[in-house]
Scaffold this motif. Structure first.
Motif, PDB file in Angstrom:
ATOM      1  N   THR A  38       0.838  -1.211   0.000  1.00 28.23           N
ATOM      2  CA  THR A  38       0.000   0.000   0.000  1.00 28.23           C
ATOM      3  C   THR A  38       0.869   1.256   0.000  1.00 28.23           C
ATOM      4  O   THR A  38       0.499   2.267  -0.584  1.00 28.23           O
ATOM      5  CB  THR A  38      -0.928   0.036   1.230  1.00 28.23           C
ATOM      6  N   GLN A  39       2.021   1.186   0.642  1.00 29.89           N
ATOM      7  CA  GLN A  39       2.910   2.348   0.663  1.00 29.89           C
ATOM      8  C   GLN A  39       3.647   2.506  -0.664  1.00 29.89           C
ATOM      9  O   GLN A  39       3.847   3.626  -1.129  1.00 29.89           O
ATOM     10  CB  GLN A  39       3.911   2.204   1.808  1.00 29.89           C
ATOM     11  N   LEU A  40       4.027   1.384  -1.242  1.00 27.98           N
ATOM     12  CA  LEU A  40       4.722   1.445  -2.537  1.00 27.98           C
ATOM     13  C   LEU A  40       3.827   2.062  -3.613  1.00 27.98           C
ATOM     14  O   LEU A  40       4.291   2.793  -4.482  1.00 27.98           O
ATOM     15  CB  LEU A  40       5.167   0.045  -2.976  1.00 27.98           C
ATOM     16  N   LEU A  41       2.529   1.751  -3.518  1.00 26.12           N
ATOM     17  CA  LEU A  41       1.591   2.285  -4.512  1.00 26.12           C
ATOM     18  C   LEU A  41       1.560   3.808  -4.503  1.00 26.12           C
ATOM     19  O   LEU A  41       1.371   4.441  -5.536  1.00 26.12           O
ATOM     20  CB  LEU A  41       0.193   1.746  -4.230  1.00 26.12           C
ATOM     21  N   GLU A  42       1.771   4.375  -3.314  1.00 26.32           N
ATOM     22  CA  GLU A  42       1.732   5.839  -3.203  1.00 26.32           C
ATOM     23  C   GLU A  42       2.927   6.520  -3.841  1.00 26.32           C
ATOM     24  O   GLU A  42       2.935   7.725  -4.038  1.00 26.32           O
ATOM     25  CB  GLU A  42       1.641   6.235  -1.725  1.00 26.32           C
ATOM     26  N   LEU A  43       3.969   5.728  -4.128  1.00 26.61           N
ATOM     27  CA  LEU A  43       5.158   6.315  -4.747  1.00 26.61           C
ATOM     28  C   LEU A  43       4.960   6.552  -6.244  1.00 26.61           C
ATOM     29  O   LEU A  43       5.849   7.065  -6.922  1.00 26.61           O
ATOM     30  CB  LEU A  43       6.373   5.412  -4.522  1.00 26.61           C
ATOM     31  N   GLU A  44       3.804   6.133  -6.738  1.00 30.54           N
ATOM     32  CA  GLU A  44       3.439   6.359  -8.151  1.00 30.54           C
ATOM     33  C   GLU A  44       4.481   5.786  -9.108  1.00 30.54           C
ATOM     34  O   GLU A  44       4.968   6.459 -10.005  1.00 30.54           O
ATOM     35  CB  GLU A  44       3.243   7.852  -8.414  1.00 30.54           C
ATOM     36  N   GLN A  45       4.880   4.555  -8.834  1.00 30.56           N
ATOM     37  CA  GLN A  45       5.834   3.875  -9.718  1.00 30.56           C
ATOM     38  C   GLN A  45       5.175   2.609 -10.266  1.00 30.56           C
ATOM     39  O   GLN A  45       4.322   2.032  -9.593  1.00 30.56           O
ATOM     40  CB  GLN A  45       7.081   3.472  -8.921  1.00 30.56           C
ATOM     41  N   PRO A  46       5.587   2.161 -11.457  1.00 28.44           N
ATOM     42  CA  PRO A  46       5.039   0.893 -11.981  1.00 28.44           C
ATOM     43  C   PRO A  46       5.429  -0.270 -11.067  1.00 28.44           C
ATOM     44  O   PRO A  46       6.597  -0.409 -10.724  1.00 28.44           O
ATOM     45  CB  PRO A  46       5.717   0.751 -13.340  1.00 28.44           C
ATOM     46  N   ILE A  47       4.426  -1.033 -10.678  1.00 34.31           N
ATOM     47  CA  ILE A  47       4.695  -2.135  -9.735  1.00 34.31           C
ATOM     48  C   ILE A  47       4.215  -3.466 -10.303  1.00 34.31           C
ATOM     49  O   ILE A  47       3.157  -3.544 -10.921  1.00 34.31           O
ATOM     50  CB  ILE A  47       3.981  -1.881  -8.381  1.00 34.31           C
ATOM     51  N   ILE A  48       5.001  -4.493 -10.049  1.00 37.58           N
ATOM     52  CA  ILE A  48       4.578  -5.873 -10.319  1.00 37.58           C
ATOM     53  C   ILE A  48       4.631  -6.592  -8.978  1.00 37.58           C
ATOM     54  O   ILE A  48       5.599  -6.429  -8.229  1.00 37.58           O
ATOM     55  CB  ILE A  48       5.541  -6.577 -11.299  1.00 37.58           C
ATOM     56  N   ILE A  49       3.608  -7.378  -8.689  1.00 35.74           N
ATOM     57  CA  ILE A  49       3.673  -8.173  -7.464  1.00 35.74           C
ATOM     58  C   ILE A  49       4.088  -9.595  -7.805  1.00 35.74           C
ATOM     59  O   ILE A  49       3.554 -10.198  -8.743  1.00 35.74           O
ATOM     60  CB  ILE A  49       2.319  -8.170  -6.718  1.00 35.74           C
ATOM     61  N   VAL A  50       5.065 -10.108  -7.071  1.00 37.96           N
ATOM     62  CA  VAL A  50       5.433 -11.522  -7.189  1.00 37.96           C
ATOM     63  C   VAL A  50       4.891 -12.217  -5.957  1.00 37.96           C
ATOM     64  O   VAL A  50       5.260 -11.889  -4.836  1.00 37.96           O
ATOM     65  CB  VAL A  50       6.962 -11.695  -7.288  1.00 37.96           C
ATOM     66  N   LEU A  51       3.964 -13.127  -6.180  1.00 39.73           N
ATOM     67  CA  LEU A  51       3.347 -13.849  -5.069  1.00 39.73           C
ATOM     68  C   LEU A  51       4.149 -15.133  -4.850  1.00 39.73           C
ATOM     69  O   LEU A  51       3.902 -16.149  -5.476  1.00 39.73           O
ATOM     70  CB  LEU A  51       1.900 -14.148  -5.442  1.00 39.73           C
ATOM     71  N   ASN A  52       5.125 -15.033  -3.947  1.00 42.83           N
ATOM     72  CA  ASN A  52       6.067 -16.142  -3.758  1.00 42.83           C
ATOM     73  C   ASN A  52       5.565 -17.105  -2.673  1.00 42.83           C
ATOM     74  O   ASN A  52       4.654 -16.784  -1.917  1.00 42.83           O
ATOM     75  CB  ASN A  52       7.438 -15.559  -3.381  1.00 42.83           C
ATOM     76  N   MET A  53       6.182 -18.256  -2.599  1.00 41.63           N
ATOM     77  CA  MET A  53       5.902 -19.285  -1.578  1.00 41.63           C
ATOM     78  C   MET A  53       4.460 -19.795  -1.644  1.00 41.63           C
ATOM     79  O   MET A  53       3.833 -20.046  -0.613  1.00 41.63           O
ATOM     80  CB  MET A  53       6.194 -18.767  -0.172  1.00 41.63           C
TER      81      MET A  53
END
Lengths: 669, 144
Positions: free
Chosen positions: A99-114
């Motif tokens: 949620t905090q990374l989203l506020e940085l307004e950068q392109p994000i990919i989530i890796v759902l590990n494990m």
């Protein structure tokens, strides 16, 4: 293209980094393994991707040194894509950072590990629903098995920025916060004529200002310090007034806590939508084992028994291999004398072989020690040991977080000192850093194995363990002294995530053994080789003179009065002096001076009490040059580095002398 | 977490029997170390660990007796340490006794005495024995 891997500690970022770049960065299943950002390159579909692995962080409100590294990088460097690695079995906690990374307004990919762990915990995830809720592309992954890596690379290269337009202010639609956040953002935008702050995202900065984040407040002051003073004062006044009105109108006591709660509300809503329960979880081995291994009374004895098992295993298996390697080097030396006619070249080669051979014969010990440590680490037991140690470390003014760097010290002191970056409190960090070299590294192992094999053939494992325990005891006493007399600080609560127990994998342990062991081989081929050459020259200058009259003998003899109470010969004193270059050089020096009949030479030159005091001196005296330079770079203080260096010599001298006196008093010659 | 009643009772009694075995062997070893002739080689730490494993086994008995199934965890850890101890003892026999004896070309009697000692080593025997409860625990159906 620059891609950064970010996420909570212990979610598998380094495993993914290694898989993407082919690097051999150390991976472990306890938090704090990566303490500085690592960079690697990956060529995929003829395109170069620069990958950065950041230290794990739970949020962007960073506290410890390693968390600050991540936060600074994420907020200032603006990578092309942020890959947020998430532990699928701990979705709720991991999404807090998202949620905090989203506020940085950068392109994000989530890796759902494990993802394999979720099934054993009795649930599955609706990945499409999660992707829809967050408006972010998601790659399912089991990094340890390599699944999902190619999908991630494909997505990185084909990322559609328009399709995934992350919402700003994701945390909440709370109208009060939103209103003041926008007001502060407008003030910042109006004042930020040079756009210095735009890269951080005005909304993110506004939220941090409302949270009274000191680092952000200082950053803004720093950015505006060169602007017109009146203009700055006016805008700063407006910001402060807005904060004041916000506090009055919102009736929120602690904004940071309130915003965190808001984030969790939203996260819980998402988690409820995406978790699909699949019956009851299977028997949890981890919780069962934790009952015993972290037991109040049995935990520590079990841990000590494990250490004994490691050292006995190492010594037992390596013993015949050492004998074979000794034979090999002996044959090599004889062969050189037979087949190389020029005496000077033959002597030089034999000298270097004696030096290198003396240290090379302990390669089986070092490899096996790393293998055994890797098995323990992979099982998840080391993290429990940190938990157990917390209670005891607290008594000496430290806490469990100090245990990880200290445990890493069993391998090499240099990464152990660097790992202290994960300790938040500066004084705790300084104490941990000061005592870390007392924990016996693998470079000192050849000395113990050599001397224990000669003087205690039937109890070699026990003698080696005693040396390691002596190092731990001296470290504890030093921590108490430092804590009582030099640094006064408040107690901290130790919170650590315990990984799941798992059956240690032979392949992983073997790989780790090779990575760590090959460092030793490289060192042997460079530093120890050059040191052996240097020692040989010193032991032959002036040429033609008796060894007793060479430079190395003169140096050793010059220091003899200082070491008189110990009764060691000049050969041992010279070896100690040269051992400051690297501890392995001690055995190499003795090998050159004795001409490979090392065991015979030592057993004839020393008594048991002299041997034990020598072993303890090697354990405790000044760390090697590499360690000292890391201490200097980490403390940024020459004074502290010199004090640590002197302190170690004093500690080694006092403890070793005391040990010798005790042994002689007990009637041990 | 519940364990089938039969298994529960069996595991409980195994904890008691093994606990007794390990503690007695460990203490006997320590007595022999103190009072016995110096030629007899006994690793004191190994004996202390035997006592420790005994305590873990007995603890499993006590916990299982109070109908608490976490005692299985104690039994499990006890068997694991027992097996590790037995394995180390076996490695000692194999590497220091057998291979070590061969490559060092030691005197025949010395070589034989090494083998005899390592075969008679209690850690090795108890380590092999520890496989029995370990297998039983793995076979026991634990219901949540």
């Amino acid at each position: 293209m620059k891609v950064v891997l970010a996420g909570n500690p212990n979610v598998g970022k380094s495993v993914i980094f290694n898989a993407l770049t082919g690097a051999h960065q150390h991976v472990a299943n306890f938090p704090g393994c990566t303490v500085e950002h690592k960079e690697g390159k990956c060529i995929f579909n003829n395109r170069e991707i620069v990958i950065l692995d950041l230290p794990g962080t739970y949020s962007l409100s960073a506290y410890s040194e390693d968390e600050r590294v991540s936060r600074k990088y994420l907020t200032t460097e603006k990578p092309d894509i942020v890959v947020n690695v998430i532990d699928a079995s701990n979705l709720e906690r991991n999404l807090f950072l998202t949620t905090q990374l989203l506020e940085l307004e950068q392109p994000i990919i989530i890796v759902l590990n494990m993802l394999d762990i979720t099934k054993s915990k009795g649930f599955e995830l609706d990945i499409n629903e999660l992707s829809r809720s967050l408006n972010i592309p998601i790659i399912p992954m089991i990094a340890t098995k390599g699944s999902g890596i190619i999908d991630l690379l494909n997505l990185i290269l084909n990322y559609n920025f328009k399709e995934f337009n992350s919402p700003v202010g994701f945390y909440s639609d709370n109208s009060v916060i939103k209103k003041y956040e926008n007001e502060i953002a407008a003030i910042l935008e109006d004042f930020d004529k040079n756009c210095n702050l735009k890269r951080f995202g005005y909304n993110w900065l506004s939220l941090k200002i409302l949270e009274q984040d000191e680092i952000v407040l200082n950053l803004i002051k720093q950015s505006f310090k060169n602007t017109n003073t009146d203009d700055f004062n006016n805008h700063w006044k407006k910001i402060n007034e807005t904060i004041k009105y916000f506090k009055i109108n919102s009736s929120i006591e602690d904004t940071a806590v309130f915003i965190a709660n808001e984030r969790y509300k939203l996260i819980n809503e998402i988690v409820e939508k995406v978790i699909i329960k699949q019956g009851s979880p299977s028997t949890n081995l981890t919780s069962m084992l934790d009952e015993v291994l972290t037991d109040k009374y049995l935990g520590i004895p079990i841990f000590l028994a494990s250490l004994w098992a490691i050292f006995t295993f190492t010594f037992t298996l390596a013993d015949p291999l050492i004998f074979l390697l000794e034979e090999f080097f002996s044959i090599l030396s004889r062969g050189i004398h037979l087949y190389i006619p020029q005496p000077i070249i033959a002597e030089l080669l034999v000298g270097v072989i004696n030096g290198l051979g003396a240290i090379f014969v302990f390669i089986p010990n070092i490899f096996l020690l790393y293998f055994a440590l890797a098995l323990f680490e992979d099982s998840g037991y080391f993290a429990r040991a940190a938990f157990l140690a917390d209670k005891w470390l607290e008594k000496v003014g430290l806490h469990g977080k100090s245990f990880i760097p200290l445990m890493l010290g069993f391998g090499c002191t240099v990464p152990a000192i660097m790992a202290t970056r994960s300790i938040k409190d500066k004084e705790d960090r300084l104490i941990t850093l000061s005592i870390a070299p007392f924990i016996s590294c693998s470079a000192r192992l050849p000395v113990y194995v050599l001397f224990a094999g000669i003087f205690f053939p039937d109890f070699a494992g026990l003698a080696i363990l005693a040396m390691y325990l002596l190092g731990i005891i001296v470290a504890i006493i030093t921590a108490i002294v430092l804590n009582r007399f030099l640094y006064k600080h408040e107690d901290h609560v130790f919170i650590m995530e315990l990984p799941e127990f798992q059956k240690p994998q032979f392949k992983i342990a073997a790989k780790e053994m090779w990575i760590q062991g090959s460092h030793f081989l490289r060192k042997a081929g460079t530093i120890i080789f050059l040191a052996s050459l240097f020692v040989w020259i010193m032991s032959n200058v002036p040429f033609g003179a008796e060894t007793e009259n060479t430079v190395i003998a003169m140096i050793g003899k010059a220091f003899e009065p200082i070491f008189l109470p110990f009764g060691w010969g000049w050969e041992f004193i010279s070896a100690l002096l040269l051992g400051i270059i690297a501890k392995e050089v001690i055995v190499a020096t003795l090998g050159i001076l004795s001409g490979l009949n090392l065991s015979y030479f030592i057993s004839g030159a020393m008594t048991i009490s002299q041997a034990l005091s020598f072993m303890s001196f090697v354990l405790l005296y000044t760390p090697c040059i590499a360690t000292m330079s890391v201490i200097k770079s980490e403390t940024k203080s020459l004074k502290i580095t010199v004090l640590i260096g002197i302190g170690y010599i004093v500690a080694a001298y006092c403890v070793s002398l005391l040990l010798k006196i005790i042994l002689i008093t007990l009637g041990i010659p | 977490m519940n364990v089938q009643e039969n298994s529960h009772s069996l595991l409980m009694h195994l904890g008691m029997i093994y606990g007794g075995f390990y503690i007695i062997t460990g203490i006997l070893g320590i007595i022999l170390l103190i009072l016995g002739p110096p030629e007899i080689f006994i690793d004191p730490i190994e004996q202390i660990i035997l006592v420790l494993v005994g305590i873990i086994f007995l603890r499993s008995y006590v916990i299982l007796k109070s109908q608490n199934n976490t005692g299985i965890a104690f039994l499990f850890v006890g068997t694991i340490i027992g097996i590790v101890l037995g394995s180390i003892s076996f490695l000692k026999f194999l590497f220091m006794g057998l291979i070590g004896g061969l490559i060092e070309e030691s005197i025949y009697s010395n070589f034989l005495s090494r083998i005899t000692f390592y075969f008679a080593n209690p850690s090795l025997i108890l380590g092999i024995m520890a496989f029995i409860p370990h297998k039983l625990i793995k076979k026991t159906k634990v219901i949540n």
